[in-house]
Every structure is written in structure tokens, then in C-alpha cells.
Design an enzyme around this catalytic site. Structure first.
Site, PDB file in Angstrom:
ATOM      1  N   ASP A 189       0.900  -1.154   0.000  1.00 40.37           N
ATOM      2  CA  ASP A 189       0.000   0.000   0.000  1.00 40.37           C
ATOM      3  C   ASP A 189       0.932   1.196   0.000  1.00 40.37           C
ATOM      4  OD1 ASP A 189      -1.586   2.178   0.583  1.00 40.37           O
ATOM      5  OD2 ASP A 189      -2.909   1.066   1.926  1.00 40.37           O
ATOM      6  N   HIS A 190       1.102   1.792  -1.164  1.00 44.02           N
ATOM      7  CA  HIS A 190       2.193   2.782  -1.264  1.00 44.02           C
ATOM      8  C   HIS A 190       2.010   3.961  -0.314  1.00 44.02           C
ATOM      9  CE1 HIS A 190      -0.689   4.698  -4.049  1.00 44.02           C
ATOM     10  NE2 HIS A 190      -0.107   5.807  -3.663  1.00 44.02           N
ATOM     11  N   HIS A 252      -5.934   2.613   1.711  1.00 44.92           N
ATOM     12  CA  HIS A 252      -5.258   3.818   2.215  1.00 44.92           C
ATOM     13  C   HIS A 252      -5.925   4.428   3.445  1.00 44.92           C
ATOM     14  CE1 HIS A 252      -3.328   3.289  -1.527  1.00 44.92           C
ATOM     15  NE2 HIS A 252      -4.111   4.025  -2.277  1.00 44.92           N
TER      16      HIS A 252
END
Lengths: 504, 504
Positions: A189-190, A252
Site C-alpha cells: 500500500d504505497h 489507504h
């Protein structure tokens, strides 16, 4: 966030499935370039791109350059790129093609010798989710995953979406964990690679002032807001299926929520941190049908203006159905039912084509009793602490001070710590940090299976409440370039609260 | 800090005893000029200067101009000065001279008619303390203080020092209050007119975040520091008698202490605020002889360098005895024995000829348990909140954040709210605010008798411990341009603490 011990040099070949895709050229290659330029990339390291386009090694390298130079801008270092690209090779094969994997195996064995990578491989699945299962299957079937002594380690990195609901996520996970161990599975999950997200725990657990007030005795409400100005862009096919719910909330935003709400872990070790994050998800109050209707707002952008430019409605975008009921905006009121947070609403908001691009965690403190200054000068503004994630990174605090001069009034003033204002290049791109963590085997900033599981459990409640009929009837619209639909404001107005929007 | 109601226009004649003195030309006249320039001076207002020099009205006005223009610099408004000076007259007489007072009375009655000041007078005693008693005596004897219906009000403003110990302060107070009521007695401490000092209460009682942590559960220690770079300058006669003890501690520093430590008052009314300030003084832990020796450091400056300029020792200054044992530096550790502050040391430091000019209140928060980040990265810096009084005015907060980039370390960063950085002229001079408060009859920012009384009680403990012999033996020295004597550092080092010095 475990401390790095670099006694053992890192050795690995990074195999990128989807080597000719957007993510590779826009994020992964620029991140590798930056790491190389900083001297942070290991010596025993090489890259294999796998894709379906017909390219030579040199042709592949050349195809990456234009996007790389746009992505890193003035930080482009041609010497670093020259040294990196000579370690990049390309293989063309269809993900279904056994022969392709056999060829890849031979190639990797040659590379092990050439770069002394000791059998260590990172398989990065930068592909559409329908390819995840077949690729891991074929990797195993062709002896590309061994994880045995003497054969190095093999890790897999999986981009979102990890499933599209709990059932599909579970199936995918069973497939992957039958082949890779949990420790070698990196669900990326960047967002978690962003500087200020890593900073949330530091702010909370390394500062007595913040720690002292981080609870329902002092906090009135918390707002987590991730707004974008862009529309659906080129991702119509994916986005029609995902919507804001799966594209932003499931990963996110729930990650931001867990970091903001978690209890102090017993240590900074990966599993200790993840344990606490999962506990937040487990404490999320269930969304009953009544609460769904009252506390969840979904909407889709209509025509409007973004910075004086006319923009189309979502239903007019290329690849989108003219009768689409996909949500491009979501606002929710959540509760975390534990001792720390009982009674504190968490308001979450995300959307495309909104007024400004900004991701922020906004902590609004409880008002003081309405005596003294409040009595003399009317209601005072609340104290507000804002953790700014992007594009600005930093901490912002608004508090009350005496108006300068003879005027006896009180007015809000602000203090600002901006982490990326002076030294923009100091903040590494999320993917730099995350790629390095995969090489090191540090999965603190990646999502553990039970985090995925609990977040899907939560999100499924919402998704399942929206059958086809409800999906249409529950959808409202908003003009592009605004802060979203009126219903999102009403969600807070009902509680006598407002969204805080930090501009600039 | 009571709200201003301006229904009643202010009417008054300001009589300044010591009209030809430094304070008048350097502070009072510039303050009146600034008020006039801002339109804040009442219409029914005039000034009488009283002194012993032989000057005409015009000569007096002219004598004020050079200092005024230096003091206000580019803010000088000649039109404002022209309108102000035509309302300034001068009377020469010796403060002992009955005839002088009779003449003054006639003059004031004429001015009442000319300016419709309705018998309201402010007697400002900008003179050496030995003249205080004789002036108030003669004012009364000559019918200049009436405070009866139909005769307006008469107020007295008394500059420091208010006595030189408890006994003399009591005598002076009895004299004054026999003639003026407490409500008409304004014991001025110009520190209280400073913006950020008025802001201390606002910060504490209008901000839930600060209010929540303002106690011994969260605060490790508080440092109150008022450092100067100047030496004794032209005030040798006064300073030899006063020292740092009477010049700074008894008034300014104990005032800062009370505002920092006070409980929330029941309202913002003058007496409610003063009641709480007095309670802090009453709770000051007594200084036993043992504690005196351990917790009080007194010192005197020796030769040194201030900004690359050689400066003389105190004993070499003009008008100072070469064997003087006067303290020009004082450091103390105090305790406030109440529920809020038990266990929190208050360290106070003041001195002349130190490295930088700065007055600050420094709140050091308790460290978090030495786990998590502290365990991984070694002892973290504490969170520090600083209320900056002068020359910078504002709030400064230092906290811990993740180091930017790949480095897993933690480093302190700061947020800054600077009240006077952008708009220096926004901050009125203390005397502007205080003169206006005298005209309005608002004595919130002045010192009530019992505040004076308790502060002398405290200071007398120290002064009395220093007989002639102890005065010499307890004195240490420090080089001009340093942060003071080693003993001041040891005072904190003993408690495993350090002084925080904010530079710039």
C-alpha cells in the site's frame, strides 16, 4: 520501522511482471534510479522486466527513459541511470506460457552467477489482479519459488487491489500463502511508504505532549481526508469496478485510521505494530442498515470546473458507462469502540475531482468550558492539529492567541512544521522506501493478511448494502471542483461540526 | 483584561513628576505619541510635566523631541506630535515646595476648563523612590487629591521599586493608601504591558491542548529566563542598592511566575485574576538556609566580550564601588507547593551582560517511558514549549519527528508562531497599553498591594540571608558575554537538567 542492520549485504534480482506497464515506468524505475543515485541500491542487484510487448533489452531500457526523466525531473542523474540500466534485462512472454517461466528460470540462474544474487528473488506483480493467481501458480510450477536453505529467499510483492471483497481476497490469499510464506508476502500500500505516514507513530509515541491528549478525554473528533483533483484518468476499467470504496477506503484510508487510532505497540517490531493496527479494525463499530443510511454518503462527480478548466462528468469519461453508479466520492462517520476512542467520531472523506489535492489527518480538540475567554469573546475556535500527508508533508497547529494591539479579542493563529517545504528532494518517494524494505525483508510498512481481512469485512458491509437498486438510489452527485455533495456537509452539520479544509 | 466599554469618553490630565527624566522622554512621551498617532488618545486629555529644570512650555516640548524621534524611529508622525505637544505644558518646582503644588492646583483647574477634563488627574511618579512619599503628601496637603463626587477621580501611578524590602514597602503603601484608594493606585510593572505576557493567560485558558497538560502530570520543569546584554548603564546609584534581586526578581520575574502558575480565575475581572496570582506567591516554598545555599546562585559580571566588543567588569563601571558585592545575575530553583505544581521545579535566571537579550518562559514536558522510540534510538529530546516575551514575541514548540529519508532516526523539529515578526509595529509598547489602562481605570495589569507584599516576603528571605559577610562570600563572578556562572549550570545539572537557551 525496525532498525536497519546492514551487516549482511542485500542480494536480489527484482522480477517485475508488468514490466511495460505504467506502474513500472512511473514509479518503480524512478524509485530504483533515485536509490541508485543516492548509493542506496545494493551492489548485488539486477532487474528483469517481463511483459507481452516485443522488445530487446536495449529497447526495453530505452522505453523506460522518457517516463523516468519526466518523473524525476531535475533530479535525473544520467550516470546513475547508466549504471542501473546495464543491470536491467527484458523477457517477453505471456503470463500463461510455461515456456516463458522456464526461460525465466534459466535467466535468473545465470543472473545469480553474474550478480552473485544467491537465488534471492523479488517477484513484483505490477499487473492487473486477474493475473495474480496464474503468475504465482506458474512460478511455483516451474521451480521459481523454493525458499529452502541454500536456495536464497523468494518474495512476492502484490499491488492493490488485493481482492475485490472478502471472499475473493481470501481465495487469493490462500493461493499465495500456499506458495509464499506470510513473511515473504508483501501486500503493498504505497501510502504507507510516505514520509508523514511513517511519522504518525513517531509523533504519537515520541512526543509526550501529543501522547497526553490522544484520546477521547481531549479529542472531539478526527477527520481523515484524501481529496484529489484528477478524475478517473486512464483507469476506467479498474475504477468502474472499484469506486472510491475499494480504491481508497479499503486500503489507504483504513490504514491512516489504524495508525491514528492504534494503541502503543509493545515494541516497534513488525508484528507488534501490525497487531495493534488490526485491533483498531476489529474495534470498528458495525454499520447497521440504519447507520449505513445515516452515516455513509456516496456520490459521483458531475461536470464542473477545476482551476478554471471545464471538466467532464464521470459518466462522460472515456470508458465509463453513461449510466454508471460507481462512487467517486465517499464520506463516512465511523466509530472505534474501545476505551480510548469511545464517543469520538472519525469522519472520513475521499473523492476525485474535488477542489484541492490534499491528504490530511485533522485532530479537533474538545472545547474548553465556555467560561473566561469564551464568555467574554464568544465561542472560540477549537484547537486543531493537522498531520499533513501530501502534497505538503508536515504538522500544522492552530490555537488561540490574543489579538495583537489594544483590541482585547482572541483570534486563531497557526504554527507550522513543514517537512518537505525547504528540501523537497529530502522526502523519498514512497516506492523507494518500500522497495528497499522488500529487499531487507522488513514488512512493517506492508499489510498483513489479517489487516486486509478485517478491512474487507468492514468494507463488505457497505458494499453489500448496495445492491444494484440501492447503488443507484444511494448515489448523489457533486459538481467537479467543489468539496463534494451537500450530504457530506450535512453528515457533520448534524453533529454540529464542519469539515476542516486546509488550503495551501 | 476586562472588556473595554467606551460609552464614557475618557477625560484626564496626566501630571508627570520627573518630567525631565529618562522615563518620560524614552517611554511615556513615545507611548503618548503612538497612541495619538493611532487615534487612541482621548480628546479631553492634556499633559503637565513637573521637574526641577528651568524650561518654558515650548522649551520642554522641544527637549522631548530628539529622544521621541529616536524612540519611535520610522513610526514618527509629525502631525500626531504637533497635536500632542500643544497639550503639553511644563511647571518647574522642587518636590518639597508647597508653592509649587499650589501653582499646580491652579494650573490643573484651568486645564479642567480648557480641556473639559472634569477634575480627573493621573499623577505619574516617574521619580526616584525617595520622592514618592513627599509627593503624595504634598498632593494631598494642597487639595490635589479629592476623589469625591463632583470632583472627578485622582489616580497615582508608581514606578518600581515599590519599597526596597517588606518593611519599607508597607510604610510606603500605608502612606499612599491613606491618600489614594487601592482602586486608584497603579503600581506599574511595565513587563505586564507586554503583548506576550498578556497572552500567557490566553494561551493557557483559551486552548484546550495547553490547558490539558499544564500541570505536574505532564510538565517536568519550567524555566523563566530574562537575560540582558547591557550592563548597569547610567543607573549605578539605583542598581547598587537593588541588584538583580530587587531589579528583576521581586517584580518582573515573580509576575511571570504567577501568570505561568496560576489557577484559572473565576472570571477575567481584575480582582479575580489578582486573587489567583497572589495564591501562587503564597504557595511559594519557603527558602530555608540550607535551600538558600543550594538553590540560589548570585553572581556579578566580570570583564568580557559582548558581540566582539570588550566590556568592563561591573566593579569598573562608572559610579560602582570597586568592592561592590551587588548581584547582577541570579539563578534560583523555586517550588510552588500546591496540587498543580508539587514536584515541578521552577528555575529562574536573570542577569546583565549575558550572551543574548531574551525573555522566555520555557515549559519542558516529562519524557515518555523509555520504550519504543527511546529504546530504539536512545534518549529522545523532550518536548519543549516556549513562550517568547521579548525581543521576539511568540510561541515556539519543539517536538520529535522522524528524520526525513531512509534514516530510521528521530530528530527534534520546531514549529514557530511569531507574533511580531511580520508586523513589528503591531505590538504596542507596554507603556501605551498601561497608560490607557490607567485612564480607563483598569488595573488588571498592575500590581495589587498583596502581590507586592508577598513578593517582598519571598525576596526578603533571600536578602536577609545575605548579611554583609554572606553577601561577599556568596557572590561568584562570570565573564561578560557568557550565559552566567558555572554554578547556575550546576544548579540544574544536579537535577540532571539543563537551561534551554533559545538563540535568535
Amino acid at each position: 520501522m525496525r532498525r536497519l542492520t546492514q551487516q549482511q549485504p542485500i542480494r536480489a534480482v527484482l522480477v517485475i511482471f508488468g514490466g511495460t506497464g505504467d506502474l513500472t515506468s512511473r514509479k518503480l524505475i524512478p524509485a530504483l534510479h533515485n536509490l541508485k543515485a543516492k548509493g542506496a541500491l545494493p551492489e548485488h542487484f539486477a532487474v528483469v522486466g517481463v511483459g507481452r510487448r516485443d522488445l530487446s533489452d536495449e529497447g526495453f531500457r530505452e522505453s523506460l527513459y522518457p517516463t523516468l526523466s519526466r518523473a524525476v525531473g531535475e533530479n535525473l542523474r544520467d550516470d546513475a541511470w547508466a549504471r542501473l540500466k546495464e543491470r536491467i534485462v527484458y523477457r517477453r512472454f505471456d503470463f500463461q506460457d510455461e515456456q516463458g517461466y522456464k526461460g525465466l528460470r534459466e535467466l535468473l540462474e545465470q543472473m545469480d552467477e553474474a550478480y552473485q544474487t544467491g537465488g534471492n528473488r523479488i517477484y513484483y506483480l505490477a499487473v492487473a489482479p486477474e493475473h495474480f493467481e496464474v503468475i504465482v501458480d506458474k512460478l511455483q510450477a516451474n521451480g521459481l519459488v523454493r525458499n529452502r536453505d541454500g536456495w536464497g529467499w523468494q518474495r512476492v510483492v502484490i499491488e492493490k487491489p488485493f481482492g475485490r471483497d472478502l471472499t475473493s481476497a481470501r481465495r487469493l490469499n490462500q493461493k499465495i500463502t500456499a506458495i509464499f510464506t506470510e513473511a515473504n508476502t508483501f501486500r503493498i500500500d504505497h501510502y504507507l511508504g510516505k514520509e508523514m505516514i511513517q511519522n504518525i507513530m513517531v509523533l504519537r509515541f515520541a512526543n509526550p505532549l501529543f501522547e497526553a491528549v490522544w484520546n477521547n478525554k481531549h479529542i472531539d473528533n478526527i477527520q481523515i481526508s484524501a481529496t484529489e483533483t484528477v478524475g478517473v484518468e486512464t483507469r476506467a476499467g479498474y475504477y468502474e469496478q472499484a469506486g472510491a470504496l475499494r480504491d481508497m477506503l479499503q486500503n489507504h484510508l483504513l490504514q491512516l485510521l489504524t495508525l491514528t487510532g492504534m494503541e502503543p505497540p509493545v515494541s516497534l517490531a513488525t508484528e507488534a505494530v501490525r497487531d495493534e493496527k488490526v485491533k483498531v479494525l476489529r474495534a470498528l463499530r458495525a454499520l447497521t442498515p440504519e447507520r449505513m443510511a445515516a452515516d455513509v454518503v456516496r456520490a459521483q462527480y458531475d461536470r464542473g470546473r477545476i482551476e478554471d478548466r471545464r471538466v467532464a462528468a464521470y459518466r462522460e469519461e472515456k470508458g465509463i458507462s453513461p449510466t454508471s453508479t460507481t462512487d467517486t466520492f465517499l464520506a463516512l462517520k465511523l466509530g472505534i469502540d474501545n476505551f480510548r476512542w469511545a464517543g469520538v467520531p472519525f469522519y472520513i472523506r475521499t473523492g476525485k475531482r474535488l477542489r484541492a489535492k490534499s491528504t490530511d489527518i485533522i485532530i479537533q480538540f474538545k472545547n474548553l468550558p465556555q467560561i473566561l475567554y469564551a464568555k467574554e469573546h464568544g465561542a472560540l475556535q477549537p484547537d486543531i492539529l493537522i498531520i499533513r500527508i501530501q502534497p505538503k508533508e508536515g504538522v500544522y497547529f492552530q490555537f488561540n492567541a490574543k489579538k495583537p494591539g489594544m483590541d482585547p479579542g482572541i483570534s486563531p493563529v497557526k504554527m507550522d512544521f513543514c517537512q518537505n517545504c525547504d528540501f523537497e528532494s529530502n522526502s523519498p518517494e514512497a516506492y523507494e522506501k518500500l522497495l528497499l524494505d522488500v529487499m531487507r525483508g522488513d514488512s512493517t510498512l506492508f499489510t498483513r493478511w489479517d489487516e486486509v481481512e478485517y478491512s474487507w469485512k468492514f468494507v463488505d458491509q457497505i458494499a453489500q448494502a448496495w445492491g444494484e437498486e440501492e447503488k443507484a438510489s444511494s448515489l448523489t452527485t457533486y459538481a467537479a471542483g467543489t468539496w463534494g455533495p451537500a450530504a457530506a456537509n450535512e453528515l457533520l452539520a448534524r453533529d454540529e461540526r464542519d469539515w476542516w479544509s486546509v488550503e495551501g
